[in-house]
Design a protein around this motif. Structure first.
Motif, mmCIF file in Angstrom:
data_model
loop_
_atom_site.group_PDB
_atom_site.id
_atom_site.type_symbol
_atom_site.label_atom_id
_atom_site.label_comp_id
_atom_site.label_asym_id
_atom_site.label_seq_id
_atom_site.Cartn_x
_atom_site.Cartn_y
_atom_site.Cartn_z
ATOM 1 N N GLU A 80 -5.079 -4.382 12.053
ATOM 2 C CA GLU A 80 -5.198 -5.791 12.412
ATOM 3 C C GLU A 80 -4.010 -6.208 13.271
ATOM 4 O O GLU A 80 -2.920 -5.645 13.158
ATOM 5 C CB GLU A 80 -5.230 -6.660 11.149
ATOM 6 C CG GLU A 80 -6.381 -6.328 10.204
ATOM 7 C CD GLU A 80 -6.329 -7.150 8.924
ATOM 8 O OE1 GLU A 80 -7.356 -7.734 8.571
ATOM 9 O OE2 GLU A 80 -5.248 -7.204 8.301
ATOM 10 N N HIS A 112 -8.544 2.889 6.845
ATOM 11 C CA HIS A 112 -7.709 1.713 7.114
ATOM 12 C C HIS A 112 -8.335 0.874 8.221
ATOM 13 O O HIS A 112 -9.004 1.392 9.111
ATOM 14 C CB HIS A 112 -6.301 2.130 7.551
ATOM 15 C CG HIS A 112 -5.521 2.824 6.488
ATOM 16 N ND1 HIS A 112 -5.487 4.197 6.359
ATOM 17 C CD2 HIS A 112 -4.741 2.332 5.487
ATOM 18 C CE1 HIS A 112 -4.728 4.519 5.319
ATOM 19 N NE2 HIS A 112 -4.254 3.413 4.785
ATOM 20 N N LEU A 113 -8.115 -0.417 8.130
ATOM 21 C CA LEU A 113 -8.436 -1.278 9.261
ATOM 22 C C LEU A 113 -7.128 -1.793 9.830
ATOM 23 O O LEU A 113 -6.240 -2.233 9.105
ATOM 24 C CB LEU A 113 -9.388 -2.403 8.870
ATOM 25 C CG LEU A 113 -9.015 -3.399 7.784
ATOM 26 C CD1 LEU A 113 -8.559 -4.709 8.426
ATOM 27 C CD2 LEU A 113 -10.215 -3.677 6.894
ATOM 28 N N THR A 125 -14.447 -2.508 -0.162
ATOM 29 C CA THR A 125 -13.663 -3.703 -0.410
ATOM 30 C C THR A 125 -12.263 -3.460 0.112
ATOM 31 O O THR A 125 -11.894 -2.317 0.425
ATOM 32 C CB THR A 125 -13.645 -4.058 -1.911
ATOM 33 O OG1 THR A 125 -13.043 -5.343 -2.093
ATOM 34 C CG2 THR A 125 -12.873 -3.024 -2.724
ATOM 35 N N HIS A 126 -11.483 -4.506 0.243
ATOM 36 C CA HIS A 126 -10.157 -4.375 0.836
ATOM 37 C C HIS A 126 -9.129 -3.899 -0.192
ATOM 38 O O HIS A 126 -9.185 -4.277 -1.365
ATOM 39 C CB HIS A 126 -9.698 -5.701 1.428
ATOM 40 C CG HIS A 126 -10.466 -6.095 2.646
ATOM 41 N ND1 HIS A 126 -10.625 -7.400 3.038
ATOM 42 C CD2 HIS A 126 -11.132 -5.341 3.568
ATOM 43 C CE1 HIS A 126 -11.352 -7.438 4.147
ATOM 44 N NE2 HIS A 126 -11.669 -6.207 4.481
ATOM 45 N N LYS A 148 -16.909 -6.265 0.528
ATOM 46 C CA LYS A 148 -16.552 -7.063 1.699
ATOM 47 C C LYS A 148 -17.483 -6.767 2.867
ATOM 48 O O LYS A 148 -17.533 -7.516 3.847
ATOM 49 C CB LYS A 148 -15.109 -6.767 2.121
ATOM 50 C CG LYS A 148 -14.067 -7.202 1.108
ATOM 51 C CD LYS A 148 -14.055 -8.713 0.938
ATOM 52 C CE LYS A 148 -12.934 -9.132 -0.008
ATOM 53 N NZ LYS A 148 -12.928 -10.612 -0.240
ATOM 54 N N PHE A 166 -9.034 0.159 3.103
ATOM 55 C CA PHE A 166 -10.335 -0.184 2.529
ATOM 56 C C PHE A 166 -10.768 0.955 1.602
ATOM 57 O O PHE A 166 -10.452 2.125 1.841
ATOM 58 C CB PHE A 166 -11.390 -0.492 3.594
ATOM 59 C CG PHE A 166 -11.759 0.640 4.510
ATOM 60 C CD1 PHE A 166 -12.684 1.615 4.137
ATOM 61 C CD2 PHE A 166 -11.211 0.717 5.784
ATOM 62 C CE1 PHE A 166 -13.048 2.631 4.995
ATOM 63 C CE2 PHE A 166 -11.568 1.734 6.662
ATOM 64 C CZ PHE A 166 -12.487 2.696 6.265
ATOM 65 N N SER A 175 0.814 -1.213 0.000
ATOM 66 C CA SER A 175 0.000 0.000 0.000
ATOM 67 C C SER A 175 0.850 1.265 0.000
ATOM 68 O O SER A 175 0.329 2.352 -0.250
ATOM 69 C CB SER A 175 -0.902 0.021 1.239
ATOM 70 O OG SER A 175 -0.123 0.143 2.416
ATOM 71 N N ARG A 197 -4.551 -2.496 6.725
ATOM 72 C CA ARG A 197 -5.140 -2.859 5.437
ATOM 73 C C ARG A 197 -6.037 -1.704 4.992
ATOM 74 O O ARG A 197 -6.934 -1.282 5.729
ATOM 75 C CB ARG A 197 -5.966 -4.135 5.550
ATOM 76 C CG ARG A 197 -6.520 -4.618 4.217
ATOM 77 C CD ARG A 197 -7.467 -5.787 4.401
ATOM 78 N NE ARG A 197 -6.799 -6.962 4.939
ATOM 79 C CZ ARG A 197 -6.205 -7.885 4.182
ATOM 80 N NH1 ARG A 197 -6.182 -7.745 2.861
ATOM 81 N NH2 ARG A 197 -5.644 -8.928 4.731
ATOM 82 N N VAL A 229 -9.249 -8.046 13.364
ATOM 83 C CA VAL A 229 -9.476 -6.615 13.180
ATOM 84 C C VAL A 229 -9.545 -5.948 14.545
ATOM 85 O O VAL A 229 -10.329 -6.342 15.414
ATOM 86 C CB VAL A 229 -10.771 -6.346 12.401
ATOM 87 C CG1 VAL A 229 -11.051 -4.843 12.339
ATOM 88 C CG2 VAL A 229 -10.679 -6.915 10.994
ATOM 89 N N LEU A 233 -2.004 -4.040 1.673
ATOM 90 C CA LEU A 233 -1.512 -4.137 3.037
ATOM 91 C C LEU A 233 -0.251 -3.293 3.235
ATOM 92 O O LEU A 233 0.527 -3.089 2.307
ATOM 93 C CB LEU A 233 -1.171 -5.589 3.384
ATOM 94 C CG LEU A 233 -2.342 -6.544 3.611
ATOM 95 C CD1 LEU A 233 -1.825 -7.977 3.631
ATOM 96 C CD2 LEU A 233 -3.066 -6.219 4.896
ATOM 97 N N TYR A 252 -11.537 -0.108 12.719
ATOM 98 C CA TYR A 252 -11.682 0.583 11.441
ATOM 99 C C TYR A 252 -11.448 2.064 11.699
ATOM 100 O O TYR A 252 -12.033 2.639 12.621
ATOM 101 C CB TYR A 252 -13.069 0.368 10.855
ATOM 102 C CG TYR A 252 -13.281 -0.995 10.240
ATOM 103 C CD1 TYR A 252 -13.552 -2.111 11.037
ATOM 104 C CD2 TYR A 252 -13.219 -1.169 8.865
ATOM 105 C CE1 TYR A 252 -13.746 -3.357 10.472
ATOM 106 C CE2 TYR A 252 -13.417 -2.415 8.295
ATOM 107 C CZ TYR A 252 -13.677 -3.500 9.094
ATOM 108 O OH TYR A 252 -13.868 -4.744 8.533
#
Length: 263
Positions: free
Chosen positions: A78, A75-76, A245-246, A195, A118, A47, A116, A89, A249, A92
């Motif tokens: 994790e 971003h999420l 959607t994702h 997602k 989104f 990313s 990740r 997760v 990373l 968010y």
């Protein structure tokens, strides 16, 4: 199924409190960084986001990130306790947030973190003003069958692939006040490969001030109806729903906690 994203609990998916957007990061005289077994802190993932970590107490880890451009909707964050996963997760986060504190962790445990992206388009926003005061006895005794997330076939249209340009954005977004701290949201799903959906809010603070939009709940794919129980500070707010959607990373960083401060 609704998975709330309010109030980050340590090392667990958050469960239904106020959204925490990462408190100010505290300084440390002798910081422990992501280079502690996790590779150089300047490495970035696909990313382009550079994620860094610092242990600011034996059981508190602060995370910062930068880069990645402006294409992400957010971003999420994790984490995992094993290098091979599985990852869980943690939160968010809206795109303007670039820091997060993961507090009160298990001692002598290695934590692995990654971001990740989104991406996906949001609906047009709607403003909501809730009645003053708390729930009445009648409200508390009433049915809350409107609260669980569900799929209504009448609000599902032939899907389009998600793109940041706006294709597949939810339409017909509506908010119905159910009681002093309850709102039912409905929308029409136009996405074919989402997602999930993120409910986002912008809270009015009075005197014309408002926060930025931030996620308050995440729902599974194909959901188009869900309720929200609000907090006392959320009497006036603007809401929107985002099909997402994702994306790519970031790098993975790793830190090991020390002894518990309770020992």
């Amino acid at each position: 199924m609704r998975v709330p994203v309010r109030g980050a609990a340590p090392a667990a998916l958050v469960l239904g409190l106020a959204l925490v957007l990462g408190p100010a990061l505290s300084a440390c005289d002798t910081p422990r960084t992501a280079a502690d077994g996790g590779g150089p802190a300047t490495d970035s993932g696909a990313s382009g986001v550079v994620l860094r970590a610092e242990r600011t107490s034996p059981t508190d880890i602060d995370l910062r990130w930068q880069g990645g451009g402006s294409d992400a909707s957010g971003h999420l964050l994790e984490f995992a306790t094993d290098a091979s996963g599985p990852y869980t997760v943690l939160q968010y986060l809206p795109p303007q947030v670039t820091s997060y504190r993961h507090p009160d962790l298990m001692p002598h445990t290695t934590f692995h973190y990654r971001l990740r992206a989104f991406v996906g388009p949001a609906s047009k926003p709607v403003g909501v003003t809730l009645p003053a005061g708390e729930l009445t006895s009648a409200d508390e005794d009433s049915s809350h069958d409107w609260l669980p997330a569900r799929t209504d076939p009448e609000r599902t249209s032939p899907g389009l692939p998600l793109r940041p340009t706006g294709a597949g954005a939810p339409t017909g977004f509506r908010a119905v006040v159910k009681h002093a701290n309850g709102i039912l949201f409905t929308w029409t799903d136009h996405a074919s490969d989402e997602k999930g959906f993120l409910l986002e809010s912008r809270i009015s603070k009075g005197s014309g001030e408002a926060s930025g939009y931030a996620p308050v709940a995440v729902f599974e794919p194909d959901v188009n109806s869900a309720g929200l129980i609000t907090l006392p500070t959320e009497k006036r707010a603007s809401y929107r729903v985002r099909a997402f959607t994702h994306g790519a990373l970031s790098n993975v960083v790793r830190l090991t906690t020390g002894a518990s401060t309770d020992q």
